[in-house]
Enzyme design. Structure first.
Site, PDB file in Angstrom:
ATOM      1  N   HIS A 168       0.782  -1.402  -0.177  1.00 14.29           N
ATOM      2  CA  HIS A 168      -0.013  -0.102   0.008  1.00 14.29           C
ATOM      3  C   HIS A 168       0.976   1.174  -0.022  1.00 14.29           C
ATOM      4  O   HIS A 168       1.711   1.481   0.762  1.00 14.29           O
ATOM      5  CB  HIS A 168      -0.831  -0.034   1.144  1.00 14.29           C
ATOM      6  CG  HIS A 168      -2.193  -0.805   1.148  1.00 14.29           C
ATOM      7  ND1 HIS A 168      -3.292  -0.725   2.055  1.00 14.29           N
ATOM      8  CD2 HIS A 168      -2.031  -2.050   0.374  1.00 14.29           C
ATOM      9  CE1 HIS A 168      -4.011  -1.738   1.534  1.00 14.29           C
ATOM     10  NE2 HIS A 168      -3.486  -2.645   0.562  1.00 14.29           N
ATOM     11  N   TYR A 171      -9.293   5.709   6.939  1.00 17.09           N
ATOM     12  CA  TYR A 171      -9.601   6.045   8.322  1.00 17.09           C
ATOM     13  C   TYR A 171     -10.329   7.073   8.590  1.00 17.09           C
ATOM     14  O   TYR A 171     -10.187   8.325   7.749  1.00 17.09           O
ATOM     15  CB  TYR A 171      -8.249   6.660   8.894  1.00 17.09           C
ATOM     16  CG  TYR A 171      -6.989   5.572   9.234  1.00 17.09           C
ATOM     17  CD1 TYR A 171      -6.486   5.255   8.263  1.00 17.09           C
ATOM     18  CD2 TYR A 171      -6.731   4.970  10.419  1.00 17.09           C
ATOM     19  CE1 TYR A 171      -5.298   4.105   8.612  1.00 17.09           C
ATOM     20  CE2 TYR A 171      -5.989   4.075  10.734  1.00 17.09           C
ATOM     21  CZ  TYR A 171      -5.099   3.667   9.774  1.00 17.09           C
ATOM     22  OH  TYR A 171      -4.117   2.479  10.001  1.00 17.09           O
ATOM     23  N   PRO A 220      -4.612   0.866  18.498  1.00 13.71           N
ATOM     24  CA  PRO A 220      -4.124   0.074  17.216  1.00 13.71           C
ATOM     25  C   PRO A 220      -4.541   1.194  15.772  1.00 13.71           C
ATOM     26  O   PRO A 220      -4.008   0.953  14.832  1.00 13.71           O
ATOM     27  CB  PRO A 220      -5.440  -0.978  16.911  1.00 13.71           C
ATOM     28  CG  PRO A 220      -6.216  -0.518  17.747  1.00 13.71           C
ATOM     29  CD  PRO A 220      -5.868  -0.007  18.869  1.00 13.71           C
ATOM     30  N   LYS A 249       0.781   0.433  14.567  1.00 11.45           N
ATOM     31  CA  LYS A 249       2.356   0.054  15.036  1.00 11.45           C
ATOM     32  C   LYS A 249       2.828  -1.163  15.876  1.00 11.45           C
ATOM     33  O   LYS A 249       3.916  -1.416  16.099  1.00 11.45           O
ATOM     34  CB  LYS A 249       2.692   1.336  15.903  1.00 11.45           C
ATOM     35  CG  LYS A 249       2.817   2.485  15.254  1.00 11.45           C
ATOM     36  CD  LYS A 249       4.060   2.309  14.141  1.00 11.45           C
ATOM     37  CE  LYS A 249       3.770   3.520  12.834  1.00 11.45           C
ATOM     38  NZ  LYS A 249       4.063   2.924  11.811  1.00 11.45           N
ATOM     39  N   TYR A 279       3.973   6.683   9.616  1.00 12.85           N
ATOM     40  CA  TYR A 279       3.143   5.524   9.367  1.00 12.85           C
ATOM     41  C   TYR A 279       3.986   4.489   8.668  1.00 12.85           C
ATOM     42  O   TYR A 279       4.089   3.249   8.984  1.00 12.85           O
ATOM     43  CB  TYR A 279       2.028   5.990   8.468  1.00 12.85           C
ATOM     44  CG  TYR A 279       0.869   4.783   8.224  1.00 12.85           C
ATOM     45  CD1 TYR A 279      -0.358   5.288   9.050  1.00 12.85           C
ATOM     46  CD2 TYR A 279       1.004   3.560   7.581  1.00 12.85           C
ATOM     47  CE1 TYR A 279      -1.356   4.140   8.913  1.00 12.85           C
ATOM     48  CE2 TYR A 279      -0.005   2.954   7.458  1.00 12.85           C
ATOM     49  CZ  TYR A 279      -1.284   3.084   8.286  1.00 12.85           C
ATOM     50  OH  TYR A 279      -2.122   1.867   8.260  1.00 12.85           O
TER      51      TYR A 279
HETATM   52  C1  PHB Z   1      -6.089  -4.118  10.421  1.00  9.44           C
HETATM   53  O1  PHB Z   1      -6.189  -4.375   9.202  1.00  9.44           O
HETATM   54  O2  PHB Z   1      -6.272  -4.852  11.365  1.00  9.44           O
HETATM   55  C2  PHB Z   1      -5.652  -2.704  10.944  1.00  9.44           C
HETATM   56  C3  PHB Z   1      -5.104  -1.831  10.054  1.00  9.44           C
HETATM   57  C4  PHB Z   1      -4.644  -0.759  10.634  1.00  9.44           C
HETATM   58  C5  PHB Z   1      -4.894  -0.148  11.702  1.00  9.44           C
HETATM   59  C6  PHB Z   1      -5.114  -0.978  12.841  1.00  9.44           C
HETATM   60  C7  PHB Z   1      -5.569  -2.253  12.272  1.00  9.44           C
HETATM   61  O3  PHB Z   1      -4.543   1.029  12.015  1.00  9.44           O
END
Ligand code: PHB
Ligand code: APR
Length: 393
Positions: free
Chosen positions: A72, A203, A295, A299, A387
């Protein structure tokens, strides 16, 4: 049993440590309380920084990751009904890879067992002895396995047993300082048998609460909704979950989620936590045993892998060159990347979640910050470089 490094916990931290040590000719034994099947199926994190991918590739663990990992090059921030892309490649030259933590676990277990590595599953009553600052002789780990008591004598113990493990709590009170923040919300996560409707993660900041669109493969979508820490899953029918996801992830360009059968539902608590120092005597803590992040910044797994990279290099210097300076610096070295990830995860969490906010002030602060993050190249770069993972010297 005698070994050089006794490792407690077969998560990404303990397993990768065992593998990296093996590549340097250093012996270890891994003790895990669950079955192999359980830890290979458990759904956890899913985003690898470029540095984590490089580490797995360089240590010979990259075959399936290369074939199945989804690269990504950016993410979308969604607010006010509009999606705004943060272009990691353009801003940092780097990318992340979506690959489930349990796939990383499967790959390392397969490599360890193929190389004759010792991983004992379903151990219980693990306790640590003779590892303190003043202890002379070998450290000891006692445990039960196959109905019998057993013990391992080792030079060093690696506590890789997660937040609820025994290692951190074996350290005498007063030695470790703990820094903690809990959040008044959690994530309700689902795994759905549905083709991801976008190529990158989204997000979303929304007045009804945060939502996240993610994925695991071209057939599997992973989705999260901000909820209460005490959320009762029985109150969330599949229909209610999809409705809420559609509302929070709605965009003005007509984009829509794909629905499909829900394969798994769960609630993830949110916590920031760091234990300092990450070492006491012959015991070295790594991964979730020493620190937890919410989450939102993706990280957790990366921090665990970064810790054991540092620990493996320090143990290699000890065994191969008789140098202990890297072992002595272990905690300080790790805490630098740990606190960077802590700050980033806390920042992303604070910027995107619905907060207690009677006057609406907080919401407006978040919106202003989001506008700034997507509108300024400098601010976008702050998000992007954290990130994809900061390369700390
Ligand atoms: C996930 O795909 O589980 C996931 C992705 C990004 C995040 C947290 C969890 O910030
Ligand atoms: N004895 C033996 N094993 C134990 C014990 C114990 N007393 N307590 C815990 N364990 C095992 C757990 O069953 C688990 O398999 O230790 C392992 C710890 O693994 P993780 O929790 O995955 O922790 P870590 O390897 O540090 O990886 C961190 O996990 O929680 C996610 O988001 C987090 O992605 C991050 C990653």
């Amino acid at each position: 049993m005698r070994t050089q490094v006794g490792i407690i916990g077969a998560g990404p931290a303990g397993l990768l440590l065992s593998h990296l040590l093996h590549l340097q000719g250093i012996e270890s034994v891994v003790l895990e309380r669950h079955t192999r099947e359980y830890i290979e199926q458990r759904i956890r994190a899913g985003v690898l920084e470029q540095g984590s991918v490089d580490l797995l590739n360089q240590s010979g663990l990259g075959a399936r990751l290369q074939a199945q990992g989804l690269v990504h090059e950016g993410i979308d921030l969604l607010f006010g009904g509009r999606r705004h892309r943060i272009d990691f490649r353009a801003l940092t030259g780097r990318a992340v890879t979506v690959y489930g933590q349990q796939e990383v676990v499967k790959d390392i277990i397969a490599a360890r067992l193929a190389a004759g590595g010792r991983i004992l599953f379903e151990v219980s009553d693990v306790s640590l002895e003779n590892f303190g600052e003043q202890a002379a002789g070998l450290a000891k780990i006692r445990f039960r396995h196959n109905g019998e008591t057993a013990q391992i004598e080792c030079d060093t113990i690696a506590g890789c047993d997660g937040f609820h493990g025994v290692s951190r709590s074996a350290i005498p009170a007063g030695v470790i300082r703990q820094f903690e923040r809990t959040y008044p919300f959690a994530w309700l996560g689902i795994l759905a048998q549905a083709a991801p409707a976008a190529h990158e993660l989204i997000y979303a900041q929304h007045q009804r609460g945060f939502a996240l669109f993610s994925m695991r493969s071209p057939q599997i979508t992973r989705l999260y909704l901000q909820c209460k820490p005490s959320e009762d899953l029985t109150q969330w029918s599949d229909e209610r979950i999809w409705n809420e996801l559609h509302t929070r992830l709605e965009t003005d360009d007509g984009w829509k989620l794909n629905e499909g059968p829900i394969l798994q539902k769960g609630v993830t608590p949110m916590r920031s936590f760091v234990a300092e120092p990450m070492q006491y005597g012959k015991l070295f803590l790594a991964g979730d045993a020493a620190h937890i992040v919410p989450p939102t910044g993706a990280k957790g797994m990366n921090a665990a892998l970064a810790d054991v990279k540092v620990l493996a290099a320090a143990l290699t210097a000890h065994y191969q060159a008789g140098r202990d300076d890297l072992l002595q610096a272990y905690s300080a070295t790790c805490l630098r990347h740990v606190w960077r990830k802590e700050h980033f995860s806390w920042w992303m969490t604070s910027m995107l979640h619905r907060l207690d906010d009677e006057s609406g002030f907080q919401y407006r602060m978040q919106r202003s910050e989001l506008e700034y993050v997507v509108g300024s190249r400098a601010a976008s770069s702050v998000l992007a470089e954290n990130y994809v993972g900061m390369a700390l010297p």
